[in-house]
Design a protein around this motif. Structure first.
Motif, PDB file in Angstrom:
ATOM      1  N   SER A  84       0.818  -1.218   0.000  1.00 31.64           N
ATOM      2  CA  SER A  84       0.000   0.000   0.000  1.00 31.64           C
ATOM      3  C   SER A  84       0.848   1.264   0.000  1.00 31.64           C
ATOM      4  O   SER A  84       0.302   2.370   0.075  1.00 31.64           O
ATOM      5  N   ALA A  85       2.162   1.130  -0.103  1.00 30.14           N
ATOM      6  CA  ALA A  85       3.044   2.296  -0.106  1.00 30.14           C
ATOM      7  C   ALA A  85       3.116   2.906  -1.503  1.00 30.14           C
ATOM      8  O   ALA A  85       2.472   2.442  -2.459  1.00 30.14           O
ATOM      9  N   SER A  86       3.904   3.947  -1.641  1.00 32.65           N
ATOM     10  CA  SER A  86       4.011   4.661  -2.911  1.00 32.65           C
ATOM     11  C   SER A  86       4.770   3.830  -3.928  1.00 32.65           C
ATOM     12  O   SER A  86       5.641   3.028  -3.589  1.00 32.65           O
ATOM     13  N   SER A  87       4.418   4.043  -5.195  1.00 30.93           N
ATOM     14  CA  SER A  87       5.133   3.445  -6.317  1.00 30.93           C
ATOM     15  C   SER A  87       5.517   4.569  -7.269  1.00 30.93           C
ATOM     16  O   SER A  87       5.418   5.748  -6.928  1.00 30.93           O
ATOM     17  N   CYS A  88       5.955   4.215  -8.462  1.00 30.22           N
ATOM     18  CA  CYS A  88       6.475   5.247  -9.359  1.00 30.22           C
ATOM     19  C   CYS A  88       5.398   6.213  -9.827  1.00 30.22           C
ATOM     20  O   CYS A  88       5.644   7.413  -9.969  1.00 30.22           O
ATOM     21  N   TRP A 145      12.311   6.325   3.477  1.00 31.90           N
ATOM     22  CA  TRP A 145      11.516   6.933   4.549  1.00 31.90           C
ATOM     23  C   TRP A 145      10.204   6.181   4.758  1.00 31.90           C
ATOM     24  O   TRP A 145       9.686   6.110   5.882  1.00 31.90           O
ATOM     25  N   GLU A 146       9.649   5.582   3.687  1.00 38.37           N
ATOM     26  CA  GLU A 146       8.442   4.772   3.863  1.00 38.37           C
ATOM     27  C   GLU A 146       8.766   3.439   4.531  1.00 38.37           C
ATOM     28  O   GLU A 146       7.953   2.923   5.328  1.00 38.37           O
ATOM     29  N   ILE A 147       9.918   2.885   4.229  1.00 37.64           N
ATOM     30  CA  ILE A 147      10.328   1.647   4.897  1.00 37.64           C
ATOM     31  C   ILE A 147      10.517   1.893   6.391  1.00 37.64           C
ATOM     32  O   ILE A 147      10.129   1.067   7.231  1.00 37.64           O
ATOM     33  N   ASP A 148      11.109   3.043   6.742  1.00 33.09           N
ATOM     34  CA  ASP A 148      11.264   3.375   8.161  1.00 33.09           C
ATOM     35  C   ASP A 148       9.911   3.542   8.848  1.00 33.09           C
ATOM     36  O   ASP A 148       9.749   3.176  10.019  1.00 33.09           O
ATOM     37  N   ASP A 149       8.931   4.094   8.117  1.00 31.95           N
ATOM     38  CA  ASP A 149       7.591   4.239   8.697  1.00 31.95           C
ATOM     39  C   ASP A 149       6.905   2.889   8.877  1.00 31.95           C
ATOM     40  O   ASP A 149       6.009   2.750   9.736  1.00 31.95           O
ATOM     41  N   LEU A 150       7.288   1.892   8.071  1.00 33.82           N
ATOM     42  CA  LEU A 150       6.669   0.579   8.169  1.00 33.82           C
ATOM     43  C   LEU A 150       7.251  -0.269   9.297  1.00 33.82           C
ATOM     44  O   LEU A 150       6.626  -1.262   9.699  1.00 33.82           O
ATOM     45  N   LYS A 151       8.392   0.078   9.794  1.00 32.14           N
ATOM     46  CA  LYS A 151       9.049  -0.758  10.799  1.00 32.14           C
ATOM     47  C   LYS A 151       8.225  -0.899  12.080  1.00 32.14           C
ATOM     48  O   LYS A 151       8.146  -2.013  12.635  1.00 32.14           O
ATOM     49  N   ILE A 191      14.736  -6.082  11.761  1.00 32.61           N
ATOM     50  CA  ILE A 191      13.830  -5.009  11.316  1.00 32.61           C
ATOM     51  C   ILE A 191      14.586  -3.706  11.109  1.00 32.61           C
ATOM     52  O   ILE A 191      14.432  -3.023  10.083  1.00 32.61           O
ATOM     53  N   ASP A 192      15.431  -3.331  12.054  1.00 36.60           N
ATOM     54  CA  ASP A 192      16.144  -2.056  11.955  1.00 36.60           C
ATOM     55  C   ASP A 192      17.111  -2.030  10.782  1.00 36.60           C
ATOM     56  O   ASP A 192      17.380  -0.963  10.211  1.00 36.60           O
ATOM     57  N   GLY A 193      17.635  -3.174  10.385  1.00 35.71           N
ATOM     58  CA  GLY A 193      18.612  -3.202   9.304  1.00 35.71           C
ATOM     59  C   GLY A 193      18.020  -3.327   7.917  1.00 35.71           C
ATOM     60  O   GLY A 193      18.773  -3.325   6.935  1.00 35.71           O
ATOM     61  N   MET A 194      16.693  -3.402   7.801  1.00 37.82           N
ATOM     62  CA  MET A 194      16.072  -3.542   6.487  1.00 37.82           C
ATOM     63  C   MET A 194      16.072  -2.195   5.770  1.00 37.82           C
ATOM     64  O   MET A 194      15.703  -1.169   6.344  1.00 37.82           O
ATOM     65  N   THR A 195      16.491  -2.200   4.507  1.00 34.70           N
ATOM     66  CA  THR A 195      16.560  -0.982   3.700  1.00 34.70           C
ATOM     67  C   THR A 195      15.787  -1.157   2.410  1.00 34.70           C
ATOM     68  O   THR A 195      15.484  -2.282   1.982  1.00 34.70           O
ATOM     69  N   GLY A 196      15.487  -0.044   1.770  1.00 29.98           N
ATOM     70  CA  GLY A 196      14.817  -0.097   0.480  1.00 29.98           C
ATOM     71  C   GLY A 196      15.662  -0.745  -0.595  1.00 29.98           C
ATOM     72  O   GLY A 196      15.130  -1.378  -1.519  1.00 29.98           O
ATOM     73  N   GLU A 197      16.969  -0.617  -0.505  1.00 34.66           N
ATOM     74  CA  GLU A 197      17.851  -1.244  -1.486  1.00 34.66           C
ATOM     75  C   GLU A 197      17.771  -2.763  -1.422  1.00 34.66           C
ATOM     76  O   GLU A 197      17.783  -3.441  -2.466  1.00 34.66           O
ATOM     77  N   VAL A 198      17.658  -3.317  -0.214  1.00 37.96           N
ATOM     78  CA  VAL A 198      17.527  -4.767  -0.074  1.00 37.96           C
ATOM     79  C   VAL A 198      16.236  -5.252  -0.715  1.00 37.96           C
ATOM     80  O   VAL A 198      16.212  -6.278  -1.425  1.00 37.96           O
ATOM     81  N   LEU A 199      15.137  -4.517  -0.516  1.00 38.43           N
ATOM     82  CA  LEU A 199      13.860  -4.908  -1.098  1.00 38.43           C
ATOM     83  C   LEU A 199      13.884  -4.770  -2.616  1.00 38.43           C
ATOM     84  O   LEU A 199      13.322  -5.617  -3.336  1.00 38.43           O
ATOM     85  N   ASP A 200      14.501  -3.722  -3.121  1.00 32.42           N
ATOM     86  CA  ASP A 200      14.613  -3.560  -4.577  1.00 32.42           C
ATOM     87  C   ASP A 200      15.406  -4.704  -5.192  1.00 32.42           C
ATOM     88  O   ASP A 200      15.017  -5.248  -6.241  1.00 32.42           O
ATOM     89  N   ASN A 201      16.504  -5.083  -4.575  1.00 33.75           N
ATOM     90  CA  ASN A 201      17.323  -6.178  -5.102  1.00 33.75           C
ATOM     91  C   ASN A 201      16.566  -7.502  -5.067  1.00 33.75           C
ATOM     92  O   ASN A 201      16.664  -8.306  -6.007  1.00 33.75           O
ATOM     93  N   PHE A 202      15.805  -7.729  -4.002  1.00 34.90           N
ATOM     94  CA  PHE A 202      15.039  -8.975  -3.908  1.00 34.90           C
ATOM     95  C   PHE A 202      13.974  -9.032  -4.995  1.00 34.90           C
ATOM     96  O   PHE A 202      13.792 -10.067  -5.650  1.00 34.90           O
ATOM     97  N   ALA A 203      13.258  -7.911  -5.207  1.00 36.66           N
ATOM     98  CA  ALA A 203      12.213  -7.889  -6.224  1.00 36.66           C
ATOM     99  C   ALA A 203      12.798  -8.009  -7.628  1.00 36.66           C
ATOM    100  O   ALA A 203      12.254  -8.738  -8.477  1.00 36.66           O
ATOM    101  N   ASN A 204      13.877  -7.323  -7.900  1.00 36.59           N
ATOM    102  CA  ASN A 204      14.473  -7.381  -9.235  1.00 36.59           C
ATOM    103  C   ASN A 204      15.009  -8.772  -9.556  1.00 36.59           C
ATOM    104  O   ASN A 204      14.962  -9.211 -10.711  1.00 36.59           O
ATOM    105  N   PHE A 205      15.500  -9.473  -8.555  1.00 40.08           N
ATOM    106  CA  PHE A 205      16.090 -10.790  -8.804  1.00 40.08           C
ATOM    107  C   PHE A 205      15.031 -11.878  -8.923  1.00 40.08           C
ATOM    108  O   PHE A 205      15.200 -12.844  -9.694  1.00 40.08           O
ATOM    109  N   ASN A 206      13.925 -11.764  -8.182  1.00 43.94           N
ATOM    110  CA  ASN A 206      12.937 -12.851  -8.127  1.00 43.94           C
ATOM    111  C   ASN A 206      11.695 -12.605  -8.969  1.00 43.94           C
ATOM    112  O   ASN A 206      10.998 -13.563  -9.305  1.00 43.94           O
TER     113      ASN A 206
END
Length: 456
Positions: A84-88, A145-151, A191-206
């Motif tokens: 439900s967060a922002s997209s492009c 900043w949205e990932i931080d709000d989701l934590k 939880i604290d170590g999760m970043t948007g870059e990690v999520l982008d890499n996971f989505a792009n790879f899978n």
């Protein structure tokens, strides 16, 4: 009042004895299921329901938590929360206001095997709403900043997990050594170590086309095909993904809720995968023959009638409840028994559940017949939910099977012989050496699993 009697009443232009013949015969599930496979590997299916005024479209990827590596553990939990967060193209605020105003919604569900995005709306506005589904799935952009709000929400999810869900999740972790041991939830320490870059890499790879399926109910096949073509217009199919198989590890997991708390115990053995649909149905029949739910639940939590034969194990202990379950993934699964009891009887219940699972091959033909009837009722009850239908169609495409509706699955249940089902139950009994345990509650009253299986 006299005017009400002057209102004319319309009748059928046939004889009264032929009124029932004018109605179409009722049927379960979708009809006219059309399928197709694109050159890039995307599988498409569209079904037309019997006059439903609502439609669904599901985009499913075989990219669940089992595909997380050491650097991305917990990514699927964050992706599920960030749907439900922002997209492009659209912000999260815009989607939260615009979709409900038009009676539409986008939900995201995930498990160890897959992650699915489902759009629910009226068919008349589907062409307008599908842009939001595509933007959520394809053009997802995980802003930090949205990932931080989701934590904080992720931490709340960990507190909202029911004990039954937690013990089944831990039982699968205890059963498997490998990627299937990854939990569907992100650990608190990550939880604290999760970043948007990690999520982008996971989505792009899978998020690849050969792992993608698109299914719809109430949406024309041409529109569903356009949705699949918009996901990836190129015709090249990506290379196969390497998946390391998981192996049984006969483990023991626990989660302490404090002394004298209500205790949940789960005992599991390796099951079957969803690609072998015949074997999967037979495992489901065995679980139904053991008892998967209560026949009746009253107003009070203790006012219930459990299914037999598992229900007979409680005896006069009204605080203890047993259930059987079967979970399947693409290549394997788990079959087990979950029990809820008090802390003072946890040890006795754990031994009883282990003994029942060890002797599950002793089910007679009468109990198997009852299990068939229970399973057919459960299959028919959920066949009018378009969200369940679309996600089921997408899952069928991913596993290369074709069921379409509850009518077909019920026919498959009737085709299973009792001898074959009894052989499957006996095969489960022989897997007692790979038995795994999980306890949620007062763990001091349940010793280690080695003590549980010492007599088997």
């Amino acid at each position: 009042m006299n005017k009400l009697y002057r209102i004319p009443i319309r009748k059928f232009s046939v004889h009264q004895c032929d009124w029932t013949r004018c109605w179409p015969k009722p049927d379960y599930g979708p009809v006219e299921v059309q399928r197709s496979v694109l050159l890039n590997g995307i599988k498409v299916a569209a079904s037309k329901p019997l006059g439903a005024q609502i439609g669904c479209c599901t985009i499913m990827y075989q990219s669940g938590s089992r595909y997380e590596c050491d650097d991305s553990l917990g990514a699927t939990h964050f992706i599920r929360a960030a749907s439900s967060a922002s997209s492009c193209a659209y912000s999260g605020f815009h989607k939260m206001r615009f979709l409900p105003q038009h009676g539409a919604s986008i939900t995201c569900t995930s498990n160890r095997q897959s992650i699915a995005y489902t759009l629910l709306c009226q068919p008349s506005i589907y062409s307008e709403m599908k842009c939001y589904l595509l933007d959520t799935v394809l053009r997802c952009y995980f802003k930090q900043w949205e990932i931080d709000d989701l934590k904080p929400l992720i931490r709340d999810d960990l507190h909202r997990i029911t004990p039954e869900m937690r013990v089944i999740d831990l039982a699968q972790k205890a059963c498997w050594g490998g990627s299937l041991a990854n939990s569907m939830f992100c650990e608190n320490s990550r939880i604290d170590g999760m970043t948007g870059e990690v999520l982008d890499n996971f989505a792009n790879f899978n998020y690849k086309t050969d792992h993608c399926t698109v299914a719809s109910v109430g949406v024309p096949f041409e529109e569903t095909l356009k949705m699949a073509e918009a996901i990836e217009p190129r015709r090249e199919k990506p290379g196969p993904r390497v998946l390391v198989p998981s192996r049984p590890r006969r483990g023991f997991e626990f989660y302490d809720l404090g002394p004298d708390s209500e205790t949940w115990i789960c005992v599991v053995v390796p099951g079957c995968g969803s690609s072998d649909i015949k074997n999967l149905i037979m495992h489901a029949i065995v679980a139904s023959a053991c008892g998967t739910e209560n026949i009746q639940d009253g107003l009070h939590c203790l006012d219930r009638t459990p299914q037999q034969p598992l229900g007979l194990m409680s005896g006069t202990d009204i605080y203890t409840e047993y259930k059987a379950f079967n979970l399947s993934y693409q290549d394997t699964g788990v079959f087990g028994i979950v029990a809820r009891t008090r802390a003072c009887t946890a040890w006795k219940v754990a031994v009883a559940a282990s003994e029942f699972l060890t002797n599950v091959g002793d089910l007679n033909f009468k109990q198997i017949d009852v299990g068939k009837k229970r399973l057919k009722v459960r299959l028919a009850l959920n066949d009018d939910n378009c969200v369940t239908l679309t996600e089921g169609l997408a899952l069928q495409l991913a596993n290369g099977v074709q069921i379409d509706s509850a009518k077909n699955s019920i026919a498959m249940v009737d085709q299973m012989s009792n001898d074959e089902i009894s052989c499957v139950a006996q095969g489960l009994s022989k897997k007692y050496k790979d038995m795994a345990y999980a306890v949620v509650g007062d763990i001091t009253k349940v010793p280690h699993n080695k003590e549980l299986i010492c007599g088997f």
